[in-house]
Motif scaffolding. Structure first.
Motif, PDB file in Angstrom:
ATOM      1  N   GLY A 194      -4.761   1.267   2.424  1.00 10.78           N
ATOM      2  CA  GLY A 194      -4.176   1.069   3.748  1.00 10.78           C
ATOM      3  C   GLY A 194      -4.853  -0.008   4.555  1.00 10.78           C
ATOM      4  N   GLU A 195      -6.039  -0.469   4.137  1.00 14.93           N
ATOM      5  CA  GLU A 195      -6.745  -1.498   4.904  1.00 14.93           C
ATOM      6  C   GLU A 195      -6.432  -2.872   4.324  1.00 14.93           C
ATOM      7  OE1 GLU A 195     -10.710  -0.446   6.277  1.00 14.93           O
ATOM      8  OE2 GLU A 195     -11.368  -2.462   5.760  1.00 14.93           O
ATOM      9  N   PRO A 196      -5.845  -3.756   5.121  1.00 19.17           N
ATOM     10  CA  PRO A 196      -5.460  -5.063   4.585  1.00 19.17           C
ATOM     11  C   PRO A 196      -6.674  -5.959   4.343  1.00 19.17           C
ATOM     12  CG  PRO A 196      -5.017  -4.972   6.933  1.00 19.17           C
ATOM     13  CD  PRO A 196      -5.486  -3.602   6.539  1.00 19.17           C
ATOM     14  N   PHE A 467      -6.226 -14.976  14.811  1.00 18.21           N
ATOM     15  CA  PHE A 467      -5.488 -15.155  13.557  1.00 18.21           C
ATOM     16  C   PHE A 467      -5.764 -13.987  12.599  1.00 18.21           C
ATOM     17  CE2 PHE A 467      -4.859 -16.938   9.283  1.00 18.21           C
ATOM     18  CZ  PHE A 467      -3.526 -17.286   9.399  1.00 18.21           C
ATOM     19  N   ILE A 468      -7.008 -13.540  12.538  1.00 18.45           N
ATOM     20  CA  ILE A 468      -7.304 -12.386  11.666  1.00 18.45           C
ATOM     21  C   ILE A 468      -6.476 -11.190  12.122  1.00 18.45           C
ATOM     22  CG2 ILE A 468      -9.072 -10.810  10.791  1.00 18.45           C
ATOM     23  CD1 ILE A 468     -11.174 -12.901  11.347  1.00 18.45           C
ATOM     24  N   GLU A 469      -6.336 -11.021  13.430  1.00 20.44           N
ATOM     25  CA  GLU A 469      -5.619  -9.853  13.950  1.00 20.44           C
ATOM     26  C   GLU A 469      -4.141  -9.835  13.535  1.00 20.44           C
ATOM     27  OE1 GLU A 469      -8.502  -9.069  17.818  1.00 20.44           O
ATOM     28  OE2 GLU A 469      -6.776 -10.386  18.020  1.00 20.44           O
ATOM     29  N   GLN A 470      -3.617 -10.988  13.166  1.00 23.17           N
ATOM     30  CA  GLN A 470      -2.208 -11.041  12.749  1.00 23.17           C
ATOM     31  C   GLN A 470      -1.957 -10.324  11.426  1.00 23.17           C
ATOM     32  OE1 GLN A 470      -0.188 -12.006  15.065  1.00 23.17           O
ATOM     33  NE2 GLN A 470      -2.127 -12.362  16.142  1.00 23.17           N
ATOM     34  N   VAL A 471      -3.026  -9.975  10.724  1.00 24.41           N
ATOM     35  CA  VAL A 471      -2.860  -9.268   9.460  1.00 24.41           C
ATOM     36  C   VAL A 471      -2.218  -7.899   9.705  1.00 24.41           C
ATOM     37  CG1 VAL A 471      -5.085  -8.067   9.340  1.00 24.41           C
ATOM     38  CG2 VAL A 471      -4.075  -8.975   7.250  1.00 24.41           C
ATOM     39  N   HIS A 472      -2.259  -7.441  10.953  1.00 22.51           N
ATOM     40  CA  HIS A 472      -1.686  -6.136  11.298  1.00 22.51           C
ATOM     41  C   HIS A 472      -0.253  -6.234  11.802  1.00 22.51           C
ATOM     42  CE1 HIS A 472      -5.432  -4.137  10.686  1.00 22.51           C
ATOM     43  NE2 HIS A 472      -6.058  -4.788  11.637  1.00 22.51           N
ATOM     44  N   ALA A 540       0.562  -3.984  19.030  1.00 19.78           N
ATOM     45  CA  ALA A 540      -0.335  -4.318  17.925  1.00 19.78           C
ATOM     46  C   ALA A 540      -0.299  -3.221  16.868  1.00 19.78           C
ATOM     47  CB  ALA A 540      -1.753  -4.488  18.460  1.00 19.78           C
ATOM     48  N   GLY A 541      -0.542  -3.600  15.641  1.00 21.81           N
ATOM     49  CA  GLY A 541      -0.621  -2.613  14.569  1.00 21.81           C
ATOM     50  C   GLY A 541       0.620  -2.602  13.718  1.00 21.81           C
ATOM     51  N   ALA A 542       0.421  -2.520  12.413  1.00 22.11           N
ATOM     52  CA  ALA A 542       1.557  -2.504  11.497  1.00 22.11           C
ATOM     53  C   ALA A 542       2.252  -1.150  11.551  1.00 22.11           C
ATOM     54  CB  ALA A 542       1.078  -2.799  10.084  1.00 22.11           C
ATOM     55  N   THR A 543       3.577  -1.176  11.407  1.00 20.12           N
ATOM     56  CA  THR A 543       4.345   0.066  11.346  1.00 20.12           C
ATOM     57  C   THR A 543       4.164   0.701   9.980  1.00 20.12           C
ATOM     58  OG1 THR A 543       5.992  -0.974  12.744  1.00 20.12           O
ATOM     59  CG2 THR A 543       6.647   1.038  11.612  1.00 20.12           C
ATOM     60  N   SER A 544       3.949   1.985   9.974  1.00 23.54           N
ATOM     61  CA  SER A 544       3.785   2.671   8.703  1.00 23.54           C
ATOM     62  C   SER A 544       5.152   2.933   8.073  1.00 23.54           C
ATOM     63  CB  SER A 544       3.056   3.990   8.938  1.00 23.54           C
ATOM     64  OG  SER A 544       2.680   4.515   7.706  1.00 23.54           O
TER      65      SER A 544
END
Ligand SMILES: *[C@@H]1O[C@H](CO)[C@@H](O)[C@H](O)[C@H]1NC(C)=O
Ligand SMILES: *[C@@H]1O[C@H](CO)[C@@H](O)[C@H](O)[C@H]1NC(C)=O
Ligand SMILES: *[C@@H]1O[C@H](CO)[C@@H](O)[C@H](O)[C@H]1NC(C)=O
Ligand SMILES: *[C@@H]1O[C@H](CO)[C@@H](O)[C@H](O)[C@H]1NC(C)=O
Ligand SMILES: *[C@@H]1O[C@H](CO)[C@@H](O)[C@H](O)[C@H]1NC(C)=O
Length: 684
Positions: A194-196, A467-472, A540-544
């Motif tokens: 779950g961790e990108p 930019f790193i935060e966009q991984v989510h 913020a945060g990816a949808t599960s």
């Protein structure tokens, strides 16, 4: 300052004197009195012209009216300048000269009177701080680090933050220097479900050194701030596995470092020892994809993602980098380069124009569409995030590397429409792995002076973090079977975006998406596909968005067969026992109306016909699954039978349905020579 493609651009590639004028000089105003110690001159950057100044006087002034020409004790001191347009030549004064203004008075030159200039000067002791002087906010090590110093620096960071850092290497350069990586994560050394995973790489070109130092500064910053409980950094380190690789071409860096900031040049250290440009030394998968697309083979025969690497691709450090890219389930990354101030996104390779657009059948795609990825809007967003979080990158009206701003003030551009390259790291990453990668060109000066590093850190810090935060951004989840086992290598497709991703060996996946509503389908060998509606919001945060796949009917049958000693008792007895009717005519027996499958089963002894059966039936199967009608609800099972086909029972599993080309389509597309292909599909 770089050359311009425009012949008439007199400012392209350097400063040039107005040819109408009789008296020429180049003047610099330091805005206060300073101590001048020397100048470095270079000719004009140009593909076609050989313009440089071969001799000049130097003059000083405090008010720009009265000028004193520098003497060597006997006469006015004539400095010998350049002998070619590229090599910088340094002239040091015998003693420092205090003045506000300096002038270069060219006396002789080759071609047109043009030059590039670097002025060496120091502020006077006790002078007031200048507005350009930076007092860095972060207490970090703002210096250039050669190989040994870099290694030492990484070691110190690792000792300061042992719980969140790990040093490893990707491989070795031909000179035996290691490509070190620093992993920063709450659980270094392991992928957490779950961790990108995220990567920054730098130093692909050894003489573009700013990225290297920025990554070393970022390591220090993350370590310090984590220990100081900075909540944003905590969130970042706990939620992402970050990999920072400061130097992918360590051999090249050592060459450039030896020359230093002022005397290094545009090319020295750019390539590897063997002469490769690492950034564009990756296999060209674009041609494979585009060629297959034009034949209608995507995605059934050639996938739109994870395209295999052509055989016998062996290229030193590139091979090691590819192995690293394959080994780690990266989601997002960027390579830091130099010599330009711009962020570029793929495709980096220009798609060749279609011949058909000229033969009267009408233009099917416009120029721009020819180089777009299926994720164009996502890539634009990613590039924008960096460019607009950077303090000066979009200020193209000042300190641009060119006279004209090619980005319209946005700071971003599609690489292929700007400087097309074949085999770039970004294109390869997108087409061979799950990872979206862009290029960040940090500035016109490939080797900024050490005194500029603090300012550059200020300029880039927020952008590097943002930019790193966009991984989510987008959706993520895990694909499991009904017994809660993870399914690795499952394919995740988003309707309307012709580019899939795959689950990692831990069954988890990430799909970068802009906000919106998406129909997402998970598929895996031996399972029925499942489609869900997944929402991506602005927060913020990816949808599960996880999936639970059920075994397909045929996978179950195979399982039962395996358990019962491979007795094909699920098959209708009649078919197995009466192959007599299976004659040479294709009509099949007239008495009992057999299904196509049953008929094929009767043909099983005739190899050629069997192949035909496989192919046509495969087509029937896959067509039936791809043309499903829209689903009304969120979680729906699609048609049960897909990837596992009935003929696996007899013919084994070695040839998945997608690997069997559809004859009808090949025959249709092959004679249509409307598109020039420089390769054949068998070449790969
Ligand atoms: C400029 O002024 C300083 C004193 O402030 C003097 O020492 C220096 O020689 C002057 N430079 C020139 C070129 O006149
Ligand atoms: C000087 O310029 C001319 C063209 O103006 C060019 O042909 C020649 O090669 C140049 N000389 C050198 C040493 O580059
Ligand atoms: C590392 O983690 C351990 C256990 O959680 C903790 O006791 C230790 O203080 C941490 N070390 C540092 C340098 O943060
Ligand atoms: C390196 O890669 C290129 C393709 O980018 C290929 O043509 C070349 O043969 C490779 N070199 C070696 C030594 O394998
Ligand atoms: C993943 O699936 C593809 C087919 O979709 C197959 O070719 C490949 O070998 C699989 N990889 C692994 C590691 O199972």
């Amino acid at each position: 300052f770089q050359s311009s493609d425009d012949e008439d651009d007199v400012y392209g590639g350097g400063w040039c004197a107005d040819s109408e004028e009789k008296e020429h000089w180049f003047q610099l105003d330091a805005h206060r009195e300073v101590e001048y110690t020397g100048v470095i001159t270079q000719g004009r950057h140009s593909e076609t012209n050989d313009d440089f100044v071969s001799s000049y006087f130097v003059a000083f002034s405090n008010d720009s009216r009265d000028w004193t020409v520098l003497h060597d004790g006997y006469a006015e001191w004539l400095f010998y300048g350049n002998v070619d347009k590229d090599t910088p030549v340094k002239a040091e004064f015998s003693h420092p000269v205090v003045a506000r203004y300096i002038r270069i008075l060219p006396q002789s030159w080759n071609g047109s009177l043009c030059l590039r200039l670097e002025v060496l000067a120091c502020p006077l002791p006790n002078s007031y701080p200048n507005e350009n002087d930076v007092t860095p906010n972060d207490d970090l090590d703002y210096r250039h680090h050669n190989y040994k110093e870099m290694r030492q620096m990484m070691k110190v960071i690792n000792e300061e933050c042992p719980n969140i850092t790990r040093i490893y290497n990707i491989g070795k350069s031909s000179q035996g220097l290691k490509m070190y990586a620093m992993e920063i994560s709450d659980n270094p050394g392991e992928h957490e479900t779950g961790e990108p995973e995220f990567r920054y790489t730098a130093g692909l070109h050894g003489n573009e050194v700013l990225g290297r130092e920025l990554l070393l500064l970022l390591m220090q910053f993350l370590c310090k701030e984590y220990n100081d409980d900075n909540p944003r950094v905590r969130r970042l380190v706990d939620g992402v596995r970050i990999h920072l690789v400061p130097s992918l071409n360590p051999d090249g860096y050592e060459l450039a470092y030896e020359m230093g900031s002022e005397m290094g040049n545009w090319a020295l250290g750019h390539w590897t020892e063997e002469g490769y440009d690492i950034f564009q030394n990756f296999p060209d998968l674009n041609s494979i994809l585009w060629g297959a697309e034009d034949r209608g083979w995507v995605p059934r025969i050639v996938p739109n993602h994870h395209i295999p690497i052509p055989e016998n691709f062996l290229n030193g450090s590139t091979k090691a980098i590819i192995a690293w890219m394959e080994r780690t389930p990266f989601v997002l990354g960027a390579n830091l380069q130099g010599g330009e101030k711009i962020v570029t996104y793929p495709f980096d390779m220009q798609r060749p124009p279609r011949a058909s657009s000229m033969d009267g059948r009408g233009v099917r795609q416009n120029e721009g569409a020819l180089r777009e990825t299926a994720d164009e809007s996502m890539f634009r967003w990613l590039a924008m995030t960096y460019a607009h979080s950077h303090l000066t990158l979009t200020e193209t009206y000042r300190s641009s590397c060119h006279t004209d701003d090619i980005t319209g003030g946005q700071g971003i551009i599609n690489h292929a429409s700007w400087k097309p390259v074949v085999g770039s790291m970004n294109d390869f990453s997108y087409l061979h792995t799950n990872c979206f990668e862009i290029s960040i060109f940090l500035g016109c000066d490939k080797f900024p002076h050490e005194s500029e590093l603090a300012q550059e850190w200020e300029n880039n810090r927020e952008a590097l973090l943002a930019f790193i935060e966009q991984v989510h951004r987008g959706i993520k989840g895990v694909v499991r079977d009904t017994e809660n086992n993870i399914i690795a290598n499952a394919t995740i497709s988003v309707e309307g975006i012709r580019h899939d991703v795959k689950t990692a060996s831990t069954g988890d996946y990430w799909r970068l998406l802009n906000p919106g509503e998406y129909r997402v389908t998970a598929r895996a060998e031996g399972y029925s596909p499942q489609t869900r509606l997944c929402m991506v919001g602005y927060e913020a945060g990816a949808t599960s968005c996880s999936f639970t796949l059920t075994k397909s009917n045929w996978a179950r049958i195979r399982q039962i067969m395996a358990q019962s000693g491979r007795k094909p008792r699920v098959l209708p007895k009649t078919v197995v026992q009466s192959p007599v009717n299976a004659g040479a005519d294709n009509k099949g027996p007239s008495t009992v109306p057999l299904t196509k499958r049953q008929w094929c089963a009767r043909q099983y002894k005739q190899a050629v016909k069997r192949m035909r059966c496989m192919r046509t039936t495969t087509m029937a199967t896959s067509t039936s699954t791809t043309t499903t009608t829209p689903l009304p609800t969120t979680t729906t099972q699609l048609i049960t039978q897909t990837s596992d086909s009935w003929y696996d029972l007899w013919f084994g599993q070695d040839s998945p349905p997608t690997a069997v080309p559809d004859e009808a389509e090949i025959q249709e597309s092959e004679p249509t020579q409307d598109y020039y292909l420089a390769y054949r599909i068998d070449d790969f």
